[in-house]
Design a protein around this motif. Structure first.
Motif, PDB file in Angstrom:
ATOM      1  N   LEU A 218      26.091 -41.952   7.508  1.00  0.00           N
ATOM      2  CA  LEU A 218      26.933 -42.421   8.602  1.00  0.00           C
ATOM      3  C   LEU A 218      28.336 -42.739   8.113  1.00  0.00           C
ATOM      4  CD1 LEU A 218      27.369 -43.400  11.503  1.00  0.00           C
ATOM      5  CD2 LEU A 218      26.412 -45.613  10.816  1.00  0.00           C
ATOM      6  N   VAL A 219      28.429 -43.447   6.996  1.00  0.00           N
ATOM      7  CA  VAL A 219      29.736 -43.825   6.457  1.00  0.00           C
ATOM      8  C   VAL A 219      30.530 -42.583   6.054  1.00  0.00           C
ATOM      9  CG1 VAL A 219      30.908 -45.038   4.586  1.00  0.00           C
ATOM     10  CG2 VAL A 219      28.920 -46.077   5.694  1.00  0.00           C
ATOM     11  N   LEU A 220      29.874 -41.634   5.406  1.00  0.00           N
ATOM     12  CA  LEU A 220      30.564 -40.411   4.990  1.00  0.00           C
ATOM     13  C   LEU A 220      31.041 -39.603   6.189  1.00  0.00           C
ATOM     14  CD1 LEU A 220      28.288 -39.241   2.042  1.00  0.00           C
ATOM     15  CD2 LEU A 220      30.539 -40.315   1.890  1.00  0.00           C
ATOM     16  N   GLN A 221      30.233 -39.574   7.221  1.00  0.00           N
ATOM     17  CA  GLN A 221      30.585 -38.770   8.393  1.00  0.00           C
ATOM     18  C   GLN A 221      31.697 -39.412   9.211  1.00  0.00           C
ATOM     19  OE1 GLN A 221      26.832 -36.173   9.707  1.00  0.00           O
ATOM     20  NE2 GLN A 221      26.440 -38.353   9.911  1.00  0.00           N
ATOM     21  N   LEU A 222      31.787 -40.721   9.190  1.00  0.00           N
ATOM     22  CA  LEU A 222      32.883 -41.389   9.892  1.00  0.00           C
ATOM     23  C   LEU A 222      34.238 -40.956   9.337  1.00  0.00           C
ATOM     24  CD1 LEU A 222      31.539 -45.037  10.305  1.00  0.00           C
ATOM     25  CD2 LEU A 222      31.880 -43.346  12.101  1.00  0.00           C
ATOM     26  N   SER A 223      34.304 -40.789   8.025  1.00  0.00           N
ATOM     27  CA  SER A 223      35.575 -40.438   7.393  1.00  0.00           C
ATOM     28  C   SER A 223      35.756 -38.933   7.221  1.00  0.00           C
ATOM     29  CB  SER A 223      35.672 -41.113   6.016  1.00  0.00           C
ATOM     30  OG  SER A 223      35.565 -42.514   6.123  1.00  0.00           O
ATOM     31  N   GLY A 224      34.658 -38.203   7.086  1.00  0.00           N
ATOM     32  CA  GLY A 224      34.760 -36.797   6.730  1.00  0.00           C
ATOM     33  C   GLY A 224      34.563 -35.806   7.849  1.00  0.00           C
ATOM     34  N   SER A 225      34.332 -36.280   9.070  1.00  0.00           N
ATOM     35  CA  SER A 225      34.056 -35.350  10.169  1.00  0.00           C
ATOM     36  C   SER A 225      35.313 -34.915  10.903  1.00  0.00           C
ATOM     37  CB  SER A 225      33.092 -36.003  11.167  1.00  0.00           C
ATOM     38  OG  SER A 225      33.667 -37.170  11.737  1.00  0.00           O
ATOM     39  N   GLY A 226      36.441 -35.593  10.671  1.00  0.00           N
ATOM     40  CA  GLY A 226      37.668 -35.257  11.390  1.00  0.00           C
ATOM     41  C   GLY A 226      37.620 -35.656  12.858  1.00  0.00           C
ATOM     42  N   GLY A 227      36.870 -36.688  13.158  1.00  0.00           N
ATOM     43  CA  GLY A 227      36.725 -37.094  14.552  1.00  0.00           C
ATOM     44  C   GLY A 227      37.880 -37.921  15.083  1.00  0.00           C
ATOM     45  N   THR A 228      38.519 -38.694  14.208  1.00  0.00           N
ATOM     46  CA  THR A 228      39.590 -39.576  14.665  1.00  0.00           C
ATOM     47  C   THR A 228      40.981 -39.046  14.349  1.00  0.00           C
ATOM     48  OG1 THR A 228      39.346 -40.801  12.593  1.00  0.00           O
ATOM     49  CG2 THR A 228      38.163 -41.646  14.517  1.00  0.00           C
ATOM     50  N   PHE A 229      41.116 -38.257  13.285  1.00  0.00           N
ATOM     51  CA  PHE A 229      42.396 -37.681  12.906  1.00  0.00           C
ATOM     52  C   PHE A 229      42.123 -36.399  12.125  1.00  0.00           C
ATOM     53  CE2 PHE A 229      41.147 -41.298  10.285  1.00  0.00           C
ATOM     54  CZ  PHE A 229      40.939 -40.702   9.052  1.00  0.00           C
ATOM     55  N   PRO A 230      43.110 -35.526  12.000  1.00  0.00           N
ATOM     56  CA  PRO A 230      42.873 -34.225  11.346  1.00  0.00           C
ATOM     57  C   PRO A 230      42.316 -34.382   9.936  1.00  0.00           C
ATOM     58  CG  PRO A 230      44.979 -34.221  12.459  1.00  0.00           C
ATOM     59  CD  PRO A 230      44.491 -35.633  12.520  1.00  0.00           C
ATOM     60  N   ILE A 231      41.351 -33.555   9.607  1.00  0.00           N
ATOM     61  CA  ILE A 231      40.723 -33.634   8.290  1.00  0.00           C
ATOM     62  C   ILE A 231      41.710 -33.286   7.191  1.00  0.00           C
ATOM     63  CG2 ILE A 231      39.939 -31.236   8.336  1.00  0.00           C
ATOM     64  CD1 ILE A 231      38.078 -34.304   6.901  1.00  0.00           C
ATOM     65  N   GLN A 232      42.793 -32.545   7.535  1.00  0.00           N
ATOM     66  CA  GLN A 232      43.777 -32.128   6.531  1.00  0.00           C
ATOM     67  C   GLN A 232      44.546 -33.298   5.935  1.00  0.00           C
ATOM     68  OE1 GLN A 232      43.374 -30.737   9.488  1.00  0.00           O
ATOM     69  NE2 GLN A 232      42.674 -28.664   8.998  1.00  0.00           N
ATOM     70  N   VAL A 233      44.578 -34.448   6.614  1.00  0.00           N
ATOM     71  CA  VAL A 233      45.332 -35.599   6.110  1.00  0.00           C
ATOM     72  C   VAL A 233      44.434 -36.588   5.368  1.00  0.00           C
ATOM     73  CG1 VAL A 233      47.026 -35.389   7.950  1.00  0.00           C
ATOM     74  CG2 VAL A 233      45.077 -36.897   8.284  1.00  0.00           C
ATOM     75  N   THR A 234      43.158 -36.252   5.207  1.00  0.00           N
ATOM     76  CA  THR A 234      42.240 -37.121   4.481  1.00  0.00           C
ATOM     77  C   THR A 234      42.252 -36.785   2.999  1.00  0.00           C
ATOM     78  OG1 THR A 234      40.393 -35.608   4.873  1.00  0.00           O
ATOM     79  CG2 THR A 234      40.774 -37.332   6.514  1.00  0.00           C
ATOM     80  N   PRO A 235      41.697 -37.653   2.146  1.00  0.00           N
ATOM     81  CA  PRO A 235      41.615 -37.334   0.709  1.00  0.00           C
ATOM     82  C   PRO A 235      40.822 -36.053   0.467  1.00  0.00           C
ATOM     83  CG  PRO A 235      41.225 -39.669   1.083  1.00  0.00           C
ATOM     84  CD  PRO A 235      41.276 -39.030   2.442  1.00  0.00           C
ATOM     85  N   ALA A 236      41.048 -35.459  -0.694  1.00  0.00           N
ATOM     86  CA  ALA A 236      40.422 -34.172  -1.025  1.00  0.00           C
ATOM     87  C   ALA A 236      38.896 -34.249  -0.991  1.00  0.00           C
ATOM     88  CB  ALA A 236      40.907 -33.713  -2.403  1.00  0.00           C
ATOM     89  N   PHE A 237      38.341 -35.390  -1.353  1.00  0.00           N
ATOM     90  CA  PHE A 237      36.877 -35.543  -1.361  1.00  0.00           C
ATOM     91  C   PHE A 237      36.291 -35.290   0.023  1.00  0.00           C
ATOM     92  CE2 PHE A 237      33.286 -38.423  -0.512  1.00  0.00           C
ATOM     93  CZ  PHE A 237      32.354 -37.895  -1.396  1.00  0.00           C
ATOM     94  N   PHE A 238      36.892 -35.875   1.041  1.00  0.00           N
ATOM     95  CA  PHE A 238      36.380 -35.702   2.402  1.00  0.00           C
ATOM     96  C   PHE A 238      36.662 -34.298   2.937  1.00  0.00           C
ATOM     97  CE2 PHE A 238      37.005 -40.377   2.219  1.00  0.00           C
ATOM     98  CZ  PHE A 238      35.684 -40.739   2.428  1.00  0.00           C
ATOM     99  N   GLN A 239      37.744 -33.685   2.488  1.00  0.00           N
ATOM    100  CA  GLN A 239      38.014 -32.312   2.916  1.00  0.00           C
ATOM    101  C   GLN A 239      36.963 -31.354   2.371  1.00  0.00           C
ATOM    102  OE1 GLN A 239      42.090 -30.926   2.585  1.00  0.00           O
ATOM    103  NE2 GLN A 239      42.888 -33.011   2.602  1.00  0.00           N
ATOM    104  N   VAL A 240      36.497 -31.602   1.144  1.00  0.00           N
ATOM    105  CA  VAL A 240      35.433 -30.781   0.573  1.00  0.00           C
ATOM    106  C   VAL A 240      34.116 -31.051   1.291  1.00  0.00           C
ATOM    107  CG1 VAL A 240      34.086 -30.349  -1.522  1.00  0.00           C
ATOM    108  CG2 VAL A 240      36.572 -30.642  -1.666  1.00  0.00           C
ATOM    109  N   LEU A 241      33.885 -32.295   1.655  1.00  0.00           N
ATOM    110  CA  LEU A 241      32.627 -32.683   2.297  1.00  0.00           C
ATOM    111  C   LEU A 241      32.558 -32.252   3.764  1.00  0.00           C
ATOM    112  CD1 LEU A 241      30.167 -34.309   1.252  1.00  0.00           C
ATOM    113  CD2 LEU A 241      31.171 -36.330   2.326  1.00  0.00           C
ATOM    114  N   HIS A 242      33.709 -32.083   4.382  1.00  0.00           N
ATOM    115  CA  HIS A 242      33.802 -31.834   5.829  1.00  0.00           C
ATOM    116  C   HIS A 242      32.901 -30.714   6.346  1.00  0.00           C
ATOM    117  CE1 HIS A 242      35.672 -31.479   9.776  1.00  0.00           C
ATOM    118  NE2 HIS A 242      35.920 -30.208   9.523  1.00  0.00           N
ATOM    119  N   PRO A 243      32.837 -29.534   5.720  1.00  0.00           N
ATOM    120  CA  PRO A 243      32.017 -28.446   6.296  1.00  0.00           C
ATOM    121  C   PRO A 243      30.521 -28.674   6.197  1.00  0.00           C
ATOM    122  CG  PRO A 243      33.678 -27.608   4.753  1.00  0.00           C
ATOM    123  CD  PRO A 243      33.604 -29.087   4.555  1.00  0.00           C
TER     124      PRO A 243
END
Length: 309
Positions: A218-243
């Motif tokens: 749940l915690v990872l998906q809150l930050s890594g899903s791109g639900g609140t803001f574009p995934i491109q502006v998140t840290p690299a870790f979440f961008q890798v995790l996103h797909p």
């Protein structure tokens, strides 16, 4: 005749005598004007050398600008429209928007994320409140897959009801803008069933450890899903995790229903969500019996310590 001529001459002399004061005033004014003009002329003569010097300096500057090639630039700058120049600098780029899938308000645009989040939290609460195993006192011995599917039907039914409350409540109670309400409700049911399958499988196979895994997910998906803001502006870790996160495709499908459906995107999202469902079923059917058999002794000892319930 001579008398008449004498009379006329007398009249002329009389008028001339009357005009003499005016003539004198005119002569005085002219004299004053000449005096002032002479004064101004003297002042002009005095200032003339300074004016000549300034003109020569200006001419030299112009010649210097001509040699440097800057004079043409200066003339071009002076010929420009200052108003248009200021408007350009005030607004150098004019955007012309063409909104393909307009959403009228921020709340409606965020509804896919919060609806998806509530479905996962609902599934998490269900496995915390209800038991995923049958009572040990049961006289009937069931196989592992029978317990797995039997319990899951109960959890899935409740999860579907939860999704109906969430999606219909968004539309009817909160007034969320949804372009395709029917598909919004359908996607909600589909996603809720999938989340319930994932959460139920983790708890059914790993027990309380599965609950901890669900919270981490749940915690990872809150930050890594791109639900609140574009995934491109998140840290690299979440961008890798996103797909690799279920939230990514669940939110995407819900967005299609809210803004307008592009079926290529929907088919992709549903197929990838189906992959997660297949992985959960494989995990539940192949590992449940083996892991439960290994962990049963550890769980029994933990319960005897009264640290776990």
């Amino acid at each position: 005749m001579a008398l008449k001529t004498s009379q006329t001459a007398a009249d002329v002399l009389h008028e001339a005598t009357a005009s003499i004061p005016d003539v004198q005033r005119i002569i005085e004014d002219a004299a004053q004007g000449l005096s002032a003009g002479d004064k101004d002329l003297q002042e002009a003569v005095t200032r003339f050398p300074d004016a000549v010097s300034r003109l020569q300096g200006l001419a030299q500057r112009i010649r210097t600008l001509e040699q440097q090639g800057s004079l043409e630039d200066l003339i071009a700058l002076l010929r420009r429209d200052a108003t248009k120049e200021s408007e350009f600098f005030a607004e150098p780029v004019i955007l012309k928007e063409n909104r393909l899938f307009p959403i009228p308000n921020y709340g409606s645009a965020m509804s896919p994320f919060f609806s998806t989040l509530s479905l996962w939290v609902g599934a998490l609460l269900l496995v915390s409140l209800l038991s995923v195993d049958i009572p040990k006192s049961s006289a009937t011995v069931y196989k592992s897959h029978q317990v797995y599917f039997g319990r899951f039907l109960t959890f899935c039914t409740i999860a579907i009801v939860q999704s109906l409350f969430v999606t219909i409540g968004d539309i009817a109670l909160l007034g969320t803008y949804v372009t395709n309400p029917g598909w919004f409700i359908f996607f909600g049911v589909l996603i809720s069933s999938l989340f319930m399958l994932i959460v139920y499988t983790l708890v059914s196979v790993f027990g309380n450890v599965g609950k901890a895994l669900e919270i981490v997910l749940l915690v990872l998906q809150l930050s890594g899903s791109g639900g609140t803001f574009p995934i491109q502006v998140t840290p690299a870790f979440f961008q890798v995790l996103h797909p690799f996160l279920p939230f990514t495709y669940a939110i995407s499908a819900m967005r299609e229903a809210v803004g307008g459906i592009v079926w290529e995107v929907v088919v992709r999202d549903v197929c990838l969500l189906g992959v997660y469902a297949a992985l959960a079923l494989i995990l539940g059917l192949t590992l449940k019996a083996w892991i439960n058999r290994i962990s049963s002794k550890i769980v029994r000892k933990a319960k005897e310590s009264e640290l776990l319930h």
